[in-house]
Motif scaffolding. Structure first.
Motif, mmCIF file in Angstrom:
data_model
loop_
_atom_site.group_PDB
_atom_site.id
_atom_site.type_symbol
_atom_site.label_atom_id
_atom_site.label_comp_id
_atom_site.label_asym_id
_atom_site.label_seq_id
_atom_site.Cartn_x
_atom_site.Cartn_y
_atom_site.Cartn_z
ATOM 1 N N GLY A 165 -3.143 1.435 6.416
ATOM 2 C CA GLY A 165 -2.449 1.778 5.183
ATOM 3 C C GLY A 165 -2.884 3.109 4.626
ATOM 4 N N TYR A 166 -4.184 3.366 4.709
ATOM 5 C CA TYR A 166 -4.684 4.670 4.251
ATOM 6 C C TYR A 166 -4.155 5.790 5.147
ATOM 7 N N TYR B 64 -2.336 -4.530 -4.356
ATOM 8 C CA TYR B 64 -2.377 -5.017 -2.962
ATOM 9 C C TYR B 64 -3.686 -5.716 -2.641
ATOM 10 N N MET C 71 0.830 -1.211 0.000
ATOM 11 C CA MET C 71 0.000 0.000 0.000
ATOM 12 C C MET C 71 0.865 1.261 0.000
#
Length: 964
Positions: A862-863, A815, A798
Motif C-alpha cells: 500500500g505504501y 484502514y 490505503m
C-alpha cells in the motif's frame, strides 16, 4: 628197601642210624654239671642287682649275627691305656658274665624235667621209625609179588577206565550240542525283548562253541543255522536303528550301538543311520501330505499313493494348507530332534570312552576305537548339513505346490511365521543359513507383498478420496503399541521399546530350541487364536476418557490456579522455530487452555480413521518384515510409499497453490519441493488412460503407480465462516505430523532389521521425507491466512489516504482499524474452529504468523502505491504502523512480530541519502521492483536530482534483470 629209604629222604625223614647219630650230637651238648649248678646257686644273689647287671650289658652281645667279642672289646680301648681302668672294666665284665651264667643256670634247672621228658619221646620215636622201616620192607616185597601176579587184570581195568573217561567227555559234548540246538529259541526271546547286545553275544558264543565241535556232522548244519540267525539279528538291528529317526530313545539307541560294537560294524551302523534319516524325511513328508490330500478328497482312492511327492503337494486344498504345513514341520522337527539327540549321545559316550581308554593299556584297540570315533564324528557333522538340505527341499517343494497369493494376509503371515520358525530351527541345527528355503519364500513373499501392497495403495486412495477429515477420538495416552498389529514388537524385543517395557525374560539367556523342546513339546504347535488379555481400547468416548475426568478438567481450567508446567512446556517445546514465544500472558494462556480443552478435553493426538488405518497397515508390514528379515528392504520400501502417498495427498488436497511460490516467502523448502517431485515421478500416475503405443516397460512402470487422489466433495474449503476448512486442514496436516512421529518412533526397529547395504535408503527416507511432514504446515495454512483477512479491501482503503499532508497528524488512519477488526474477526473464527478441533500451538502460531506477515506486506504494498508523499506523510505511515502493532500485540502472543522490520525498514528508507540509498537497494532485495521504484520516484524525488534518480532506477533494473 633202597626205594623206601629214598622215599623217606624225599619226605624229609632220615634213616634210623642217622637219627641215632643226631641224638648223640644232642646228648653231646654241654650241660652244666651239678657242681657248677651248686656253686652258682650257693653264691649270694640279689635279684634286683643281677637284673641291673644284665640290663647294663650292651645290646650287641645279644645279636644273633656272628660277633667277634674280642675284636669288639679291643676296638673300644682308649688310645692311652690305664691299668686300673682296665681291671675295673674286666671286673665289670666278669660280674656281668656271672650274672648271665647264673640266670642261664636257673633257667636250665627250671626246664630240666621237660628236657628229660622230651628226650624220652625222641627215644621212643627212634624205636617207632625202626619198626616202620621193617614194615615198609615187607610191603615192598609183597607188592613185587602182586605185580608179577596181576598184570593182565590191571591193564583191563585201565582200558575200561579210559573208555569211561571218553564216554563222559562224549556225554558232555552231546549236552553242549543239545544246548546249541535249543539256542534259537532263546535268541528269538531276546530279540522280542530287544536285547540285541545279549542276542549277539549269545550267538557269537554259540558260533565259537560250534567251531569246537565242528568234527561232528550235525554241527555243520548248526553252524549254518547260527549264521542265518546272526544275519537275521542284523536285519532286525537295522530295523531298530531306523526307529531312532522319528522317536529317539536313549536306552533303545544304547542297546543298538552296543550290538553294532559287538559285531564290529560301528561305521556301517553310522552309514545305515544316515540312510535311514534320509528315508525317514521322505517317508514322513509324503505320509503327512498324503493324509491331508486323502482326507480332503473324501474317498479311498489309492491313486494319490502312486503320485510323486511334488505332484502330491499340488493336491493340497487351501483350507488344509496351513494345518498340513504345520504338521509337516512338526514331523520334520521330530526327525531333526532325533538327529540332534543322536549327536548328543555320541558326544557324551565318546567322552566316557576316552576316559576309560586312557586308563587301559591296549594300544592297538585304542587306535582302532579312536579311528571309529573320528569317523562317526565327521559323519555326524557332515550329516547335519545334508539333513537340513533335505528338509529345505521338501518344504520348498510343498510351498511351490500352491500359489500363496490366494491366501489372506493373516494366513500368509501365519505361513511365513511357520517357515521363519523352521529356518530358525535349521540355523540352530547346523549353523547354516537357509539359502534354499529363504530364496524360495522370499520370491513368493515379494510377489505376494507387491500384489498386497498394490491393493492397499488402491484402498488408501479410496479412503483418502472418501475421507471427510473428521477427528478420530482416541485417548490421550494413545500409543501405536496398544494396537494389535504392533503387539509383536514386545514379543520380539524390539529395540524401539525401552528396557523397562520389555518382558522380564528379555534379560535371560536365549534358550536353544532343541534344549527347550528336548523333553517334550514342539515349536510348531498351532496356538489358538486367543485374544489379548487387554482389549484394544484406544478410542475415547465423546472426547473424554471418563465422566470424572471431564468434570475435573472443567474445574481445572476454570480455576485461578497457576498455569500447569506441562502447558507451558507445550507452548515452548512444540515450536517449530518459526515464531518463538518470548512471553505469554496468564490470561492468554487460560484462553488457549480453554480453547484446547473444548476441542478434545485432553491432549489427545490428532488423527483420522485413514491415519489409523495407515498405522495398522504399517504394523502388518512390520510383522511380515519381522518374520522374514530377507525381504526387509522391500517391505520398508513399500512402507515408505504409504507415507509418500499420504503426504502427497495432504499436499494435493490442502497445500497445492501455484500462487504460493510467487510470493517469494520460501513457504515450501527446496527439500519439500524435491520430495514432492520425487513422489510424483515415482509413485503418482498422472496419465488418465494408457497409451496403446507405449512400451511394455512403460506399462509395467505405470502398473506400480497410483492415480492422484481427489478431495471428497463433502469437504468444503471455500467457506469463510469455517476459515476455509481450517478444521479439516488441521486434522489432515496434524494427522500427517502424527504419522511422521510414529515413523520416527519405529526407526530404531526398522534400522535393526534393514540390511547394512540398504541402510542409506532408510536414512534418506527419514531425512528427506519423514522430516518434511511438519514443513507442509506453512503452505497449507498460508492458504487460510491469505483468505481469512481481506487484504484487498485494506489496499483500497490505503489508496484513499492522503499522504502529502503538510502537518504532523496525531490520529491514525481508518484502514488500521479496519485491519485490526479483520484480525479480531479472525481470532473469533479461530476460537469457533477450536471448539471442533483442538488447534495445537504450532498451528496457531503459523496461522497468526502468516496473517501478520501478509498484513505487513500488504501495508508495504500500500505504501508503494502512494503517488505523493511528504515528510509528514511518512511520519503518518509510522504512526499507523505503530498503532497497528500496539493493538495487534494484545491479540497474539507471537514475539517478535513477523516482518515488523520489513515495514519499518521500508518507511525509514525515505530518510537515506543518495549514496546510502544505492547501497540499501543492493542489500534489501526482499522488496519488489515496484516497491523500490516507488521509493525512489515518490519518496526521494523531492530531495535528489534527476540524474541521481536515474542512477538508482538503473541499479533497481540491474537487480531485477536476473529474476526475469
Amino acid at each position: 628197601m633202597q626205594k623206601i629209604k629214598s622215599l623217606m629222604t624225599r619226605q624229609g625223614l632220615r634213616s634210623p642210624p642217622e637219627n641215632l647219630s643226631d641224638l648223640g650230637a644232642i646228648e653231646s651238648l654241654r650241660v652244666p654239671g651239678k657242681e657248677e649248678f651248686r656253686e652258682l646257686r650257693e653264691q649270694p644273689s640279689d635279684p634286683q642287682a643281677e637284673q641291673e647287671l644284665i640290663n647294663s650289658i650292651e645290646q650287641v652281645y645279644f645279636s644273633t649275627d656272628s660277633f667277634d667279642i674280642v675284636k669288639y672289646e679291643l676296638e673300644k680301648l682308649p688310645p692311652i691305656l690305664s691299668l686300673q681302668e682296665l681291671e675295673e672294666y674286666r671286673d665289670k665284665l666278669k660280674q656281668q658274665q656271672a650274672a648271665v651264667s647264673k640266670k642261664v643256670a636257673d633257667l636250665i634247672l627250671e626246664k630240666q624235667p621237660a628236657y628229660v621228658k622230651e628226650l624220652e619221646r625222641v627215644t621212643s620215636l627212634q624205636t617207632g621209625l625202626q619198626l616202620a622201616a621193617v614194615i615198609c620192607t615187607n610191603g615192598r616185597r609183597h607188592l613185587n609179588i602182586a605185580k608179577e601176579g596181576f598184570t593182565q587184570a590191571s591193564l583191563g581195568l585201565l582200558a575200561n577206565q579210559r573208555k569211561r573217561q571218553l564216554l563222559i567227555g562224549l556225554l558232555k559234548s552231546l549236552r553242549t550240542i543239545k544246548t546249541l540246538q535249543r539256542t534259537d529259541v532263546r535268541l528269538s526271546e531276546m530279540l522280542e525283548e530287544e536285547d540285541y547286545p545279549g542276542a549277539i553275544q549269545l550267538c557269537l558264543e554259540c558260533q565259537k562253541a560250534a567251531s569246537t565241535f565242528k568234527h561232528y556232522s550235525c554241527i555243520s548244519e548248526l553252524n549254518s543255522k547260527l549264521q542265518d540267525t546272526l544275519e537275521q539279528i542284523e536285519e532286525q538291528l537295522d530295523v531298530a536303528l531306523s526307529k531312532i529317526c522319528k522317536n529317539f530313545d536313549i536306552n533303545h539307541y544304547t542297546k543298538v550301538q552296543q550290538a553294532y560294537r559287538l559285531l564290529g560294524k560301528t561305521q556301517t551302523a553310522m552309514d545305515q543311520l544316515h540312510m535311514h534319516f534320509t528315508q525317514a524325511i521322505h517317508n514322513t513328508v509324503f505320509q503327512v501330505v498324503l493324509g491331508y490330500v486323502e482326507l480332503c478328497a473324501g474317498n479311498t482312492d489309492t491313486k494319490f499313493q502312486k503320485l510323486q511327492y511334488k505332484d502330491l503337494c499340488t493336491h493340497v486344498t487351501p483350507d488344509s494348507y496351513i494345518p498340513c504345513l504345520a504338521d509337516l514341520c512338526k514331523a520334520l522337527w521330530e526327525v531333526m530332534l532325533s538327529y540332534y539327540r543322536t549327536m548328543e549321545w555320541h558326544e557324551k559316550h565318546d567322552n566316557e570312552d576316552t576316559t576309560s581308554t586312557s586308563e587301559g593299556s591296549n594300544m592297538i584297540g585304542t587306535e582302532e576305537t579312536n579311528f571309529d570315533r573320528g569317523y562317526i564324528k565327521k559323519k555326524l557333522e557332515h550329516g547335519l548339513t545334508r539333513i537340513w538340505q533335505d528338509v529345505q527341499l521338501k518344504v520348498k517343494t510343498y510351498l511351490l505346490g500352491t500359489d500363496l497369493s490366494i491366501f489372506k494376509y493373516d494366513d500368509f503371515i501365519f505361513v511365513l511365521d511357520i517357515v521363519s520358525r523352521l529356518m530358525q530351527v535349521g540355523e540352530e541345527f547346523c549353523g547354516s543359513k537357509s539359502e534354499v528355503l529363504q530364496e524360495s519364500i522370499r520370491k513368493q513373499s515379494v510377489n505376494y507383498f507387491k500384489n498386497y501392497h498394490r491393493t492397499r495403495l488402491d484402498e488408501l486412495r479410496m479412503f483418502l478420496e472418501n475421507e471427510t477429515w473428521e477427528l478420530c477420538p482416541v485417548k490421550s495416552n494413545f500409543s501405536i503399541l496398544q494396537l494389535h498389529e504392533f503387539k509383536f514388537m514386545e514379543q520380539s524385543r524390539s529395540p524401539s521399546v525401552s528396557p523397562s517395557k520389555q518382558p522380564a525374560s528379555t534379560s535371560s539367556k536365549t534358550v536353544n530350541l532343541f534344549e527347550q523342546y528336548c523333553s517334550g513339546g514342539n515349536p510348531f504347535e498351532i496356538q489358538a487364536n486367543h485374544k489379548d488379555e487387554e482389549t484394544e481400547d484406544v478410542l475415547a468416548s465423546n472426547g473424554y476418557e471418563s465422566d470424572e475426568q471431564e468434570k475435573s478438567a472443567y474445574q481445572e481450567y476454570d480455576s485461578d490456579s497457576d498455569v500447569p508446567e506441562e502447558l507451558k512446556r507445550d507452548y515452548v517445546d512444540e515450536q517449530t522455530g518459526d515464531a518463538p514465544v518470548k512471553s505469554v500472558s496468564r490470561e492468554t494462556l487460560k484462553i488457549r487452555k480453554k480453547s484446547d480443552y473444548s476441542l478434545n478435553k485432553v491432549n489427545a493426538p490428532i488423527l483420522t480413521n485413514t491415519t489409523l488405518n495407515v498405522i495398522r497397515l504399517v504394523g502388518k508390514y512390520m510383522q511380515m518384515m519381522n518374520i522374514l528379515k530377507p525381504i526387509a528392504f522391500d517391505v520398508i520400501h513399500f512402507m515408505s510409499q504409504l507415507f509418500d502417498y499420504y503426504l502427497y495427498a495432504i499436499y494435493t488436497f490442502f497445500g497445492r497453490n501455484d500462487s504460493l511460490e510467487s510470493t517469494g516467502l520460501g513457504l515450501s523448502s527446496s527439500r519439500l519441493r524435491t520430495t514432492l517431485n520425487r513422489i510424483q515421478e515415482s509413485l503418482i500416475d498422472l496419465e488418465v488412460s494408457s497409451d496403446p503405443t507405449a512400451t511394455l516397460t512403460a506399462a509395467e512402470e505405470r502398473k506400480e503407480k497410483v492415480p492422484s487422489p481427489h478431495l471428497s466433495h463433502l469437504v468444503v474449503l471455500t467457506s469463510g465462516d469455517t476459515l476455509y476448512g481450517l478444521a479439516e486442514r488441521v486434522v489432515a496436516t496434524e494427522s500427517l505430523v502424527f504419522l511422521a512421529e510414529q515413523f520416527e518412533f519405529l526407526q530404531p526397529h526398522l534400522d535393526a532389521v534393514m540390511p547394512a547395504v540398504k541402510k542409506p535408503f532408510l536414512q534418506q527416507f527419514y531425512s528427506q521425507t519423514v522430516s518434511t511432514a511438519s514443513e507442509l504446515r506453512k503452505p497449507i495454512y498460508w492458504i487460510v491466512a491469505g483468505k481469512a483477512i481481506d487484504y484487498e479491501q485494506m489496499l483500497l482503503l490505503m489508496t484513499n489516504v492522503k499522504w502529502d499532508v503538510k502537518e504532523i497528524m496525531s490520529q491514525h488512519n481508518i484502514y488500521v482499524d479496519a485491519l485490526l477488526k479483520e484480525f479480531e474477526q479472525f481470532n473469533r473464527r479461530l476460537n469457533e474452529v477450536s471448539k471442533r478441533v483442538r488447534i495445537p500451538l504450532p498451528v496457531s502460531n503459523i496461522l497468526w504468523e502468516h496473517c501478520i506477515r501478509l498484513a505487513n506486506r500488504t501495508i508495504v504494498e500500500g505504501y508503494a502505491n502512494v503517488k505523493k508523499c511528504s515528510n509528514e506523510g511518512r511520519a503518518l505511515m509510522q504512526l499507523d504502523f505503530q498503532q497497528f502493532l500496539m493493538k495487534l500485540e494484545k491479540l497474539t502472543d507471537i514475539r517478535p512480530i513477523p516482518d515488523k522490520e520489513f515495514v519499518e525498514t521500508y518507511i525509514k528508507a525515505y530518510y537515506l541519502t543518495e549514496n546510502d540509498m544505492e547501497r540499501w537497494i543492493k542489500e534489501h532485495r526482499e522488496y519488489s521492483t515496484k516497491q523500490l521504484t516507488n521509493l525512489v520516484n515518490v519518496c526521494l524525488g523531492s530531495h535528489i536530482n534527476k540524474k541521481a534518480r536515474q542512477k538508482l532506477l538503473s541499479a533497481i533494473d540491474d537487480i531485477d534483470r536476473p529474476k526475469r
